[in-house]
Write an enzyme that holds these catalytic residues in place. Structure first.
Site, mmCIF file in Angstrom:
data_model
loop_
_atom_site.group_PDB
_atom_site.id
_atom_site.type_symbol
_atom_site.label_atom_id
_atom_site.label_comp_id
_atom_site.label_asym_id
_atom_site.label_seq_id
_atom_site.Cartn_x
_atom_site.Cartn_y
_atom_site.Cartn_z
ATOM 1 N N ASP A 124 -45.609 23.800 52.117
ATOM 2 C CA ASP A 124 -44.869 23.275 50.977
ATOM 3 C C ASP A 124 -44.109 24.369 50.231
ATOM 4 O O ASP A 124 -43.025 24.126 49.703
ATOM 5 C CB ASP A 124 -45.824 22.558 50.016
ATOM 6 C CG ASP A 124 -46.248 21.192 50.543
ATOM 7 O OD1 ASP A 124 -45.758 20.776 51.611
ATOM 8 O OD2 ASP A 124 -47.093 20.551 49.885
ATOM 9 N N ALA A 139 -49.390 19.377 42.013
ATOM 10 C CA ALA A 139 -49.548 20.819 42.164
ATOM 11 C C ALA A 139 -50.345 21.381 40.979
ATOM 12 O O ALA A 139 -51.437 20.911 40.678
ATOM 13 C CB ALA A 139 -48.168 21.472 42.300
#
Length: 291
Positions: A73, A189
């Site tokens: 990512d 996140a």
């Protein structure tokens, strides 16, 4: 098979062991599908691959109609910010752990990519954040973020005090280790680890999350993404602001960080049948239900 796309950008996490072989294999596959392939310049330089053209991110955006990102990512975040202004669609191939936004397993890339580059895919758009730092009347820093903008205390031991306004309306002064402004993509996140909620990518909103607040009543709040969030540094030492944890600016008392929705969006292509909820189940180890 006739390719819908003509020119693929290939971007890799060149620090990863064995990346050269993986990239060369994927590049060869794309060529056999009838596509021209160009490597991102740093990827080509650091892997030593010379069989294809090497272009800067801006050149990739200008000349390529598809970007294949191999890594995790973090690799995707870096290139997505740069290609968003060109509207280049991105496909993420994950090498290692399953990612939130790199969702094609490297061992299955050929069977997954073949129908996608022929036009059989699902597309989604993700919003981005952009912001400025003003000192007096001057803009001293600008940045873009796909995940989050974080204002925090840096290495100092003491808290920071941050005054928050939404548009022209005062919200509160927060005494904490900092504040996170996260997009729906970034809600899974840093914001999630700080106690924030998960926002579905289809929600037009941000989440504002205090980091270790002094007052336990300071809770995360979901905000519409139509307004501008302004954060003023009131007190505290060594405060800083980061955009996706990859660009930083040091802040002084009185500096103002303004965050708003970017005019650019990131385009992701997924294999047919892709599901955001399945991604959450796999990544967050939600064991109930079908895997």
């Amino acid at each position: 098979m006739i390719s819908r796309f003509r020119h693929a950008a290939l971007v890799g996490k060149y620090q990863a062991q064995g990346m050269r072989g993986v990239l060369e294999e994927i590049a060869g596959f794309l060529v056999r599908q009838g596509m021209e392939v160009s490597l991102e310049a740093q990827t080509a330089l650091n892997t030593g691959i010379t069989g294809h053209g090497a272009l800067t991110p801006d050149e990739l955006g200008q000349h390529c109609d598809l970007a294949i990102v191999v890594g995790g990512d973090g690799t995707m975040l870096g290139i997505a910010r740069q290609l968003s202004r060109y509207g280049t669609p991105l496909v993420g191939i994950n090498q290692g752990r399953f990612g939130f936004i790199t969702d094609v397993n490297v061992g299955q890339y050929a069977e997954v990519l073949a129908p996608m580059i022929a036009g059989d895919y699902e597309e989604e758009h993700r919003t981005m954040l952009e912001g400025t730092v003003r000192r007096d009347s001057a803009v001293i820093f600008e940045g873009f973020a796909m995940n989050d903008v974080v204002v925090n205390r840096g290495a100092a031991a003491s808290m920071v005090e941050l005054k928050v306004d939404i548009g022209t309306e005062f919200v509160a002064n927060f005494r904490s280790d900092g504040l996170i402004i996260a997009s729906p993509t970034g809600s899974t996140a840093y914001a999630l680890s700080a106690g924030g909620p998960i926002l579905h990518p289809g929600i037009a909103g941000w989440v504002l999350v205090p980091i270790a607040p002094h007052d336990l009543s300071n809770r995360p709040i979901v905000l519409p993404d139509t307004g501008e969030i302004n954060i003023e540094i009131v007190a505290g030492r060594e405060a800083r602001v980061s955009f996706d944890m990859q660009s930083f600016a040091s802040l002084a008392h009185g500096d103002r960080v303004s965050v708003r929705r970017s005019v650019h969006q990131v385009r992701f292509l997924h294999p047919r049948g892709w599901s955001y909820y399945a991604t959450l189940r796999r990544k967050l180890h939600w064991n109930a239900g079908v895997n």
